[in-house]
Design a protein around this motif. Structure first.
Motif, PDB file in Angstrom:
ATOM      1  N   GLY A   1      16.043  16.367 -13.330  1.00  0.00           N
ATOM      2  CA  GLY A   1      17.586  16.449 -12.964  1.00  0.00           C
ATOM      3  C   GLY A   1      18.541  16.736 -13.875  1.00  0.00           C
ATOM      4  N   ALA A   2      18.103  16.706 -14.991  1.00  0.00           N
ATOM      5  CA  ALA A   2      18.944  16.964 -16.163  1.00  0.00           C
ATOM      6  C   ALA A   2      18.415  17.930 -17.314  1.00  0.00           C
ATOM      7  N   PRO A   3      18.292  19.104 -16.887  1.00  0.00           N
ATOM      8  CA  PRO A   3      17.898  20.218 -17.871  1.00  0.00           C
ATOM      9  C   PRO A   3      18.825  20.320 -19.214  1.00  0.00           C
ATOM     10  N   LEU A   4      20.124  20.162 -18.868  1.00  0.00           N
ATOM     11  CA  LEU A   4      21.196  20.156 -19.823  1.00  0.00           C
ATOM     12  C   LEU A   4      21.751  18.764 -20.309  1.00  0.00           C
ATOM     13  N   LEU A   5      22.521  18.693 -19.410  1.00  0.00           N
ATOM     14  CA  LEU A   5      23.391  17.375 -19.388  1.00  0.00           C
ATOM     15  C   LEU A   5      23.222  16.442 -18.018  1.00  0.00           C
ATOM     16  N   THR A   6      23.424  15.419 -18.042  1.00  0.00           N
ATOM     17  CA  THR A   6      23.329  14.506 -16.730  1.00  0.00           C
ATOM     18  C   THR A   6      24.303  14.816 -15.605  1.00  0.00           C
ATOM     19  N   GLY A   7      23.753  15.483 -14.656  1.00  0.00           N
ATOM     20  CA  GLY A   7      24.865  15.722 -13.622  1.00  0.00           C
ATOM     21  C   GLY A   7      25.146  17.279 -13.613  1.00  0.00           C
ATOM     22  N   ARG A   8      24.913  17.887 -14.854  1.00  0.00           N
ATOM     23  CA  ARG A   8      25.288  19.425 -14.950  1.00  0.00           C
ATOM     24  C   ARG A   8      24.200  20.510 -14.739  1.00  0.00           C
ATOM     25  N   PRO A   9      24.270  21.268 -13.808  1.00  0.00           N
ATOM     26  CA  PRO A   9      23.263  22.400 -13.470  1.00  0.00           C
ATOM     27  C   PRO A   9      22.924  23.311 -14.338  1.00  0.00           C
ATOM     28  N   ASP A  10      21.731  23.693 -14.355  1.00  0.00           N
ATOM     29  CA  ASP A  10      21.419  24.797 -15.447  1.00  0.00           C
ATOM     30  C   ASP A  10      22.028  26.191 -14.708  1.00  0.00           C
ATOM     31  N   ARG A  11      22.183  27.209 -15.730  1.00  0.00           N
ATOM     32  CA  ARG A  11      22.454  28.337 -14.992  1.00  0.00           C
ATOM     33  C   ARG A  11      21.771  29.510 -15.702  1.00  0.00           C
ATOM     34  N   LEU A  12      21.852  30.617 -14.753  1.00  0.00           N
ATOM     35  CA  LEU A  12      21.196  31.950 -15.284  1.00  0.00           C
ATOM     36  C   LEU A  12      22.630  32.934 -15.050  1.00  0.00           C
ATOM     37  N   ARG A  13      22.730  33.450 -16.213  1.00  0.00           N
ATOM     38  CA  ARG A  13      23.711  34.557 -16.271  1.00  0.00           C
ATOM     39  C   ARG A  13      23.239  35.750 -15.824  1.00  0.00           C
ATOM     40  N   LEU A  14      23.794  36.414 -14.813  1.00  0.00           N
ATOM     41  CA  LEU A  14      23.297  37.768 -14.289  1.00  0.00           C
ATOM     42  C   LEU A  14      23.768  38.920 -14.841  1.00  0.00           C
ATOM     43  N   ARG A  15      23.280  39.897 -14.640  1.00  0.00           N
ATOM     44  CA  ARG A  15      23.705  41.279 -15.487  1.00  0.00           C
ATOM     45  C   ARG A  15      23.611  42.516 -14.704  1.00  0.00           C
ATOM     46  N   GLY A  16      24.654  43.227 -15.019  1.00  0.00           N
ATOM     47  CA  GLY A  16      24.473  44.647 -14.305  1.00  0.00           C
ATOM     48  C   GLY A  16      25.409  44.681 -13.051  1.00  0.00           C
ATOM     49  N   LEU A  17      26.210  43.591 -12.904  1.00  0.00           N
ATOM     50  CA  LEU A  17      26.969  43.452 -11.558  1.00  0.00           C
ATOM     51  C   LEU A  17      28.410  44.170 -11.928  1.00  0.00           C
ATOM     52  N   ASP A  18      28.884  44.315 -10.887  1.00  0.00           N
ATOM     53  CA  ASP A  18      30.537  44.562 -10.891  1.00  0.00           C
ATOM     54  C   ASP A  18      31.511  43.445 -11.186  1.00  0.00           C
ATOM     55  N   PRO A  19      31.889  43.152 -12.330  1.00  0.00           N
ATOM     56  CA  PRO A  19      32.590  42.074 -12.438  1.00  0.00           C
ATOM     57  C   PRO A  19      33.973  42.057 -11.664  1.00  0.00           C
ATOM     58  N   ALA A  20      34.168  43.051 -10.950  1.00  0.00           N
ATOM     59  CA  ALA A  20      35.523  43.007  -9.998  1.00  0.00           C
ATOM     60  C   ALA A  20      35.171  42.789  -8.639  1.00  0.00           C
ATOM     61  N   ALA A  21      33.888  42.607  -8.271  1.00  0.00           N
ATOM     62  CA  ALA A  21      33.300  42.475  -6.866  1.00  0.00           C
ATOM     63  C   ALA A  21      33.159  41.206  -6.360  1.00  0.00           C
ATOM     64  N   ARG A  22      32.918  40.710  -4.951  1.00  0.00           N
ATOM     65  CA  ARG A  22      32.633  39.634  -4.869  1.00  0.00           C
ATOM     66  C   ARG A  22      31.143  39.484  -4.143  1.00  0.00           C
ATOM     67  N   TYR A  23      30.328  38.402  -4.435  1.00  0.00           N
ATOM     68  CA  TYR A  23      29.014  38.486  -3.846  1.00  0.00           C
ATOM     69  C   TYR A  23      28.626  37.365  -3.271  1.00  0.00           C
ATOM     70  N   ARG A  24      28.198  37.289  -2.017  1.00  0.00           N
ATOM     71  CA  ARG A  24      27.821  36.038  -1.158  1.00  0.00           C
ATOM     72  C   ARG A  24      26.599  35.779  -1.124  1.00  0.00           C
ATOM     73  N   ASP A  25      26.215  34.410  -1.207  1.00  0.00           N
ATOM     74  CA  ASP A  25      24.822  33.941  -1.021  1.00  0.00           C
ATOM     75  C   ASP A  25      24.419  33.961   0.519  1.00  0.00           C
ATOM     76  N   THR A  26      23.577  34.577   0.850  1.00  0.00           N
ATOM     77  CA  THR A  26      23.265  34.656   2.469  1.00  0.00           C
ATOM     78  C   THR A  26      22.813  33.412   2.861  1.00  0.00           C
ATOM     79  N   ALA A  27      22.129  32.582   1.916  1.00  0.00           N
ATOM     80  CA  ALA A  27      21.647  31.166   2.754  1.00  0.00           C
ATOM     81  C   ALA A  27      22.727  30.204   2.741  1.00  0.00           C
ATOM     82  N   THR A  28      23.635  30.225   1.851  1.00  0.00           N
ATOM     83  CA  THR A  28      24.511  29.003   1.658  1.00  0.00           C
ATOM     84  C   THR A  28      25.927  29.603   2.087  1.00  0.00           C
ATOM     85  N   GLY A  29      26.171  30.662   2.025  1.00  0.00           N
ATOM     86  CA  GLY A  29      27.586  31.009   2.450  1.00  0.00           C
ATOM     87  C   GLY A  29      28.464  31.010   1.077  1.00  0.00           C
ATOM     88  N   ALA A  30      28.036  30.631   0.081  1.00  0.00           N
ATOM     89  CA  ALA A  30      28.941  30.492  -1.052  1.00  0.00           C
ATOM     90  C   ALA A  30      29.349  32.069  -1.723  1.00  0.00           C
TER      91      ALA A  30
END
Length: 665
Positions: A606-635
């Protein structure tokens, strides 16, 4: 001094070749060539041994091993170039050939030889490529062994020679015929289109350059070129990307999508293969039980692997006698195939057409068809011998056998395997023969025939795992099998290397119950599915042993895969991190959809980096000005947030993989 120049243009780059009418002396750019010739010091495109005797030549021919040639004309169109050279003494005409591949940053190169009289070719490379570097040359290559193919490996070559290759009659498991060289942010790549013996050599030369040579390796050490005959070397694909190795991988992916052609848009069905469930214990009842369960969880294709034919109770017999075992299929094989198809499944079959068992009827009738050396024992590898596929009669046997199987039974998928290299490679009484090239030609002839005579059959290329994967095979098959190792983290590392050189739509990948061979860290069923759906999804586990909960989870993942496989197979792939990181993954972009396959390779506390802090994958090639919606969670995320902060993943023992589908708003 005047030069003749020709420029070939790809999608984003250009390639210029120049020729001096004054001969080799114009290659003396440094005027300091003590103890070597000007040609030895020059970044030459392709030279024979007579002109470049010390620092590596691409052509060695004739009894005296030397060729001195003169320019004999050029043919140049918008996308092609042919430069001809002749040597009056040997009677050899050499044509250097170039061709751009539309829509890619790939140039194909090869060489053609024609002689007035019989001529011995001791070395006949396809091409040489010169790459300017600052400091040491940063080489990247793919190495390994059986069950550990496509290991991404790096080497700094400051001076000297680096070489990889195979003498196994196939590219082999040890090295892939692929090499990348990095200079700053840019990456240069070459890949050899050849299914037989080969080599790639990198030479870090004085003056800040690395020279790559690639070509086939004649089995007998030389090829005899007959009078009037033209011999063409294998093609070398030369690629470039300004975006490093990851960008170079996308150049290769685009090129392989072109090799696939119209078949690219065929749906690659979710496969179930029965090998790991039943091994050689194949019978209609057991196979149908597996097929029903596979259909229930959403599989679309059922493949019977080794063990379906007469005399195949184990790996000591049966190869060559390609008839269904009547004891295993008492109601007939056609009835069995119909029963599988009645479940809504396509049907596939495993074959190993180049192999023969010593106790088979085929070997008894045609012992002369196997490779052998007169008066010497024939060694068995995997209890089998190898047919001489360079012989026309052997080719006809293989063609007739496959036509019979595909014409008699309703087979929609064929898995072609090869499980042993050629040993005692001889053909008694035949005289001098280019055995390696003849075998390759026979192999490709059969694959071409399958394409023409059975265009609706999907063909999978396999050679004890990833032992024969290169562009000639990829152009003639629909998918290839990267490795027999399907353990989760082992396979993750294999696929990470594979995707640097080859496209997702050709990568067959299974979910199995296999424990780690090289990395035994346990991973969930979700991890296995997310990893496998990074290419063409298959299942090879014993489904009879799965719990109802596991089958239900599998059905959910298969349904999810069907929703995103067009993005995976047709989109632009970006490799996120590596298996050495705590989190890694693959990002696929197609249209307005982005699919991220994310996997945890670190500790599951549960703590790949620091306790309570999620790990992250930086994506590439996206439009920095666009919005992206997670189709499963709605985030929703901003493009800049995903590029610079990353997509969060809170890993735990119950959550070690995820598939995120983002839609651009």
């Amino acid at each position: 001094m005047t030069y003749t120049r020709w420029t070939l243009r790809t999608e984003h780059t250009s390639y210029t070749v120049r020729l001096s009418p004054d001969g080799p002396s114009a290659l003396d750019w440094s005027h300091r060539t003590h103890f070597i010739t000007p040609a030895d010091a020059a970044p030459a495109e392709y030279l024979p041994y007579g002109l470049r005797p010390f620092t590596g030549s691409e052509l060695i021919a004739g009894d005296e091993r030397g060729v001195w040639w003169e320019f004999d004309g050029a043919e140049h169109t918008e996308g092609t170039l042919r430069l001809a050279f002749t040597d009056g003494k040997t009677g050899l005409r050499t044509v250097l050939c170039y061709e751009t591949v539309p829509g890619t940053d790939v140039i194909l190169r090869w060489t053609e030889f024609t002689a007035d009289g019989e001529l011995r070719l001791e070395r006949l490379d396809s091409a040489a490529v010169n790459i300017a570097v600052t400091g040491a040359a940063r080489l990247t290559y793919l190495c390994g062994q059986w069950s550990q193919e496509f290991q991404l490996t790096h080497l700094d070559l400051e001076r000297g020679t680096f070489a990889i290759g195979s003498l196994q009659g196939a590219p082999g498991h040890s090295y892939a015929p692929w090499l990348a060289v990095r200079g700053g942010d840019a990456a240069y790549g070459i890949a050899l289109e050849w299914s037989g013996n080969w080599h790639i050599t990198a030479e870090a030369e004085p003056g800040g350059a690395v020279r790559i040579r690639a070509g086939r390796v004649p089995h007998e050490g030389a090829v005899l070129l007959a009078a009037g005959e033209t011999l063409a070397t294998p093609r070398v694909a030369c690629a470039f990307s300004a975006d490093g190795l990851d960008g170079l991988s996308r150049v290769w992916h685009r090129y392989e999508r072109r090799l696939t052609g119209d078949r690219l848009h065929r749906t690659r069905k979710v496969l179930y293969n029965s090998w790991e469930a039943t091994g050689f214990d194949v019978d209609a009842a057991g196979q149908l039980e597996l097929a029903r369960t596979a259909a229930d969880i959403g599989a679309e294709l059922f493949v019977v692997d080794d063990g379906w034919f007469t005399g195949r109770a184990d790996d000591t017999g049966g190869l060559g006698d390609w008839y269904p075992d009547p004891a295993a299929f008492p109601d007939g094989f056609d009835r069995f195939v119909a029963d599988v198809r009645a479940l809504g499944l396509d049907f596939g079959l495993w074959v190993e057409p180049e192999a023969v068992s010593p106790g088979s009827r085929l070997h008894a009738e045609h012992p002369e068809w196997v490779y052998r050396v007169e008066g010497r024992p024939s060694r068995l590898v995997r209890n089998q011998l190898l047919l001489d596929l360079g012989r026309a009669d052997v080719q006809e046997f293989v063609l007739t056998t496959l036509d019979r199987l595909l014409g008699t039974y309703d087979i929609g998928y064929l898995k072609w395997d090869m499980n042993r290299p050629p040993t005692e490679r001889g053909r008694p009484g035949a005289g001098p023969a280019d055995l390696d090239a003849e075998h390759v030609a026979g192999y490709l002839r059969v694959l071409d025939h399958l394409r023409t005579a059975h265009p609706d059959v999907t063909v999978e290329g396999c050679a004890g795992g990833g032992g024969r994967i290169e562009h000639a095979t990829i152009a003639r098959t629909d998918v290839v099998w990267p490795s027999d190792n399907t353990a989760p983290i082992d396979r993750l590392r294999i696929q990470h290397g594979f995707l640097h050189a080859h496209a997702p739509h050709v990568m067959s990948s299974w979910v199995t119950d296999a424990p780690g061979i090289l990395d035994p860290r346990p991973r969930s069923l979700a991890f296995r599915f997310v990893n496998a759906l990074c290419g063409v999804l298959g299942i090879g586990a014993d489904l009879r042993a799965w719990t109802p909960g596991q089958r239900a989870e599998a059905a959910r993942w298969i349904a999810c895969y069907k929703e995103v496989r067009d993005v995976v197979h047709l989109g632009e792939a970006r490799l996120l991190g590596s298996p050495d990181d705590t989190s890694c993954g693959v990002q696929y972009d197609h249209g307005d959809r982005t699919v991220v396959a994310a996997l945890s390779t670190g500790r599951l506390d549960g703590a790949p980096l620091l306790t309570g802090r999620p790990d992250r994958l930086r994506l590439r090639g996206l439009d920095p000005a666009a919005r992206y919606r997670d189709t499963a969670t709605g985030a929703e995320y901003g493009g800049a947030h995903l590029l610079h902060h990353g997509l969060p993943f809170a890993w735990s023992a119950d959550h070690d993989a995820d598939l995120v589908v983002l839609t651009r708003r």
